[in-house]
Design a protein around this motif. Structure first.
Motif, mmCIF file in Angstrom:
data_model
loop_
_atom_site.group_PDB
_atom_site.id
_atom_site.type_symbol
_atom_site.label_atom_id
_atom_site.label_comp_id
_atom_site.label_asym_id
_atom_site.label_seq_id
_atom_site.Cartn_x
_atom_site.Cartn_y
_atom_site.Cartn_z
ATOM 1 N N ASP A 91 -8.542 2.137 -12.994
ATOM 2 C CA ASP A 91 -7.630 3.146 -13.818
ATOM 3 C C ASP A 91 -6.449 2.304 -13.992
ATOM 4 O O ASP A 91 -5.374 1.900 -13.219
ATOM 5 C CB ASP A 91 -7.276 4.411 -12.949
ATOM 6 C CG ASP A 91 -6.498 5.304 -13.920
ATOM 7 O OD1 ASP A 91 -5.697 4.868 -14.812
ATOM 8 O OD2 ASP A 91 -6.625 6.529 -13.730
ATOM 9 N N PRO A 92 -6.309 1.691 -15.316
ATOM 10 C CA PRO A 92 -5.037 0.818 -15.640
ATOM 11 C C PRO A 92 -3.596 1.546 -15.330
ATOM 12 O O PRO A 92 -2.671 0.967 -14.943
ATOM 13 C CB PRO A 92 -5.291 0.471 -17.156
ATOM 14 C CG PRO A 92 -6.425 1.222 -17.495
ATOM 15 C CD PRO A 92 -7.028 1.931 -16.246
ATOM 16 N N GLU B 257 3.175 11.508 -12.754
ATOM 17 C CA GLU B 257 1.927 10.193 -13.061
ATOM 18 C C GLU B 257 1.340 9.687 -12.040
ATOM 19 O O GLU B 257 -0.058 9.796 -11.957
ATOM 20 C CB GLU B 257 2.613 9.282 -13.994
ATOM 21 C CG GLU B 257 1.776 8.299 -14.677
ATOM 22 C CD GLU B 257 2.362 7.325 -15.257
ATOM 23 O OE1 GLU B 257 1.680 6.285 -15.513
ATOM 24 O OE2 GLU B 257 3.786 7.286 -15.677
ATOM 25 N N ALA B 258 2.193 9.394 -10.943
ATOM 26 C CA ALA B 258 1.278 8.971 -9.707
ATOM 27 C C ALA B 258 0.379 9.797 -9.017
ATOM 28 O O ALA B 258 -0.669 9.492 -8.952
ATOM 29 C CB ALA B 258 2.538 8.446 -8.637
ATOM 30 N N ILE B 259 0.715 10.912 -8.964
ATOM 31 C CA ILE B 259 0.289 11.982 -8.202
ATOM 32 C C ILE B 259 -1.276 12.603 -9.063
ATOM 33 O O ILE B 259 -2.421 12.558 -8.461
ATOM 34 C CB ILE B 259 0.810 13.579 -8.001
ATOM 35 C CG1 ILE B 259 1.852 13.252 -6.847
ATOM 36 C CG2 ILE B 259 0.043 14.795 -7.802
ATOM 37 C CD1 ILE B 259 1.340 12.879 -5.435
ATOM 38 N N ALA B 260 -0.871 12.393 -10.586
ATOM 39 C CA ALA B 260 -2.038 12.926 -11.538
ATOM 40 C C ALA B 260 -2.991 11.655 -11.394
ATOM 41 O O ALA B 260 -4.397 12.027 -11.273
ATOM 42 C CB ALA B 260 -1.605 12.991 -12.805
ATOM 43 N N ASN C 266 -8.433 9.999 -9.528
ATOM 44 C CA ASN C 266 -9.190 8.883 -8.869
ATOM 45 C C ASN C 266 -9.624 9.188 -7.551
ATOM 46 O O ASN C 266 -10.115 8.212 -6.768
ATOM 47 C CB ASN C 266 -8.584 7.450 -9.051
ATOM 48 C CG ASN C 266 -8.557 7.243 -10.481
ATOM 49 O OD1 ASN C 266 -9.405 6.599 -11.134
ATOM 50 N ND2 ASN C 266 -7.293 7.205 -11.143
ATOM 51 N N LYS C 267 -9.532 10.507 -7.278
ATOM 52 C CA LYS C 267 -9.949 10.900 -5.979
ATOM 53 C C LYS C 267 -11.026 10.504 -5.378
ATOM 54 O O LYS C 267 -11.298 10.035 -4.371
ATOM 55 C CB LYS C 267 -9.406 12.573 -5.669
ATOM 56 C CG LYS C 267 -9.779 12.793 -4.242
ATOM 57 C CD LYS C 267 -9.303 14.408 -4.082
ATOM 58 C CE LYS C 267 -10.400 15.382 -4.655
ATOM 59 N NZ LYS C 267 -10.179 16.701 -3.958
ATOM 60 N N ARG D 290 -14.748 6.984 -1.963
ATOM 61 C CA ARG D 290 -15.715 5.903 -2.013
ATOM 62 C C ARG D 290 -15.304 4.816 -1.456
ATOM 63 O O ARG D 290 -15.928 4.377 -0.435
ATOM 64 C CB ARG D 290 -16.278 5.926 -3.382
ATOM 65 C CG ARG D 290 -17.577 5.070 -3.208
ATOM 66 C CD ARG D 290 -18.197 5.201 -4.611
ATOM 67 N NE ARG D 290 -18.268 6.271 -5.466
ATOM 68 C CZ ARG D 290 -17.826 6.458 -6.774
ATOM 69 N NH1 ARG D 290 -16.959 5.295 -7.039
ATOM 70 N NH2 ARG D 290 -17.637 7.450 -7.349
ATOM 71 N N ALA D 291 -14.418 4.185 -1.859
ATOM 72 C CA ALA D 291 -13.681 2.967 -1.097
ATOM 73 C C ALA D 291 -13.122 3.144 0.444
ATOM 74 O O ALA D 291 -13.517 2.326 1.387
ATOM 75 C CB ALA D 291 -12.272 2.592 -1.943
#
Length: 137
Positions: A38-39, A74-77, A82-83, A88-89
């Protein structure tokens, strides 16, 4: 009193602390390496300051702060968006029996420290503190 109710009031146990720290380090590494595709998220430098685990270790609440404290929403969003990829990671990088559900909150510790500094810098507070020191001396 049940064991669960008692453990909630007495703070986290060693297992919660240990798993929370493992999740914190792993999330930090994943975010720092830019492993998430996610850029918008990758251009932000996000610090994971703490992870608190639920008593059953199934929910991890990560306290985060973007560099400089800007772009918080923006960071929280981006993290919420990408939760699933972050989970997964996390499951790939750790040996946890269950991968916890991730929640993200802004770490407001630094804001509270600034407010405390401002409070102590006020003239009326300084005067009151000075009176206490004189009483002790």
């Amino acid at each position: 009193m049940s064991k669960n109710r008692h453990s909630e009031g007495s703070g986290p146990n060693q297992r919660q602390l240990r798993v929370g720290e493992l999740v914190r380090r792993t999330l930090s590494d994943v975010l720092n390496k830019g492993d998430i595709h996610d850029p918008d998220l990758n251009r932000l430098s996000i610090t994971v300051s703490e992870v608190r685990m639920s008593t059953d270790l199934k929910i991890a609440t990560a306290y985060v702060l973007p560099l400089g404290g800007k772009n918080r929403e923006e960071a929280i969003a981006g993290l919420k968006r990408n939760k699933h990829e972050l989970r997964r990671a996390l499951s790939k990088e750790t040996t946890l029996k269950f991968t916890p559900d991730l929640r993200f909150l802004i770490d407001d510790t630094f804001d509270r420290l600034d407010e405390t500094r401002e409070l102590f810098a006020r003239e009326d507070v300084q005067r009151d503190l000075g009176d206490d020191e004189e009483d002790e001396g």
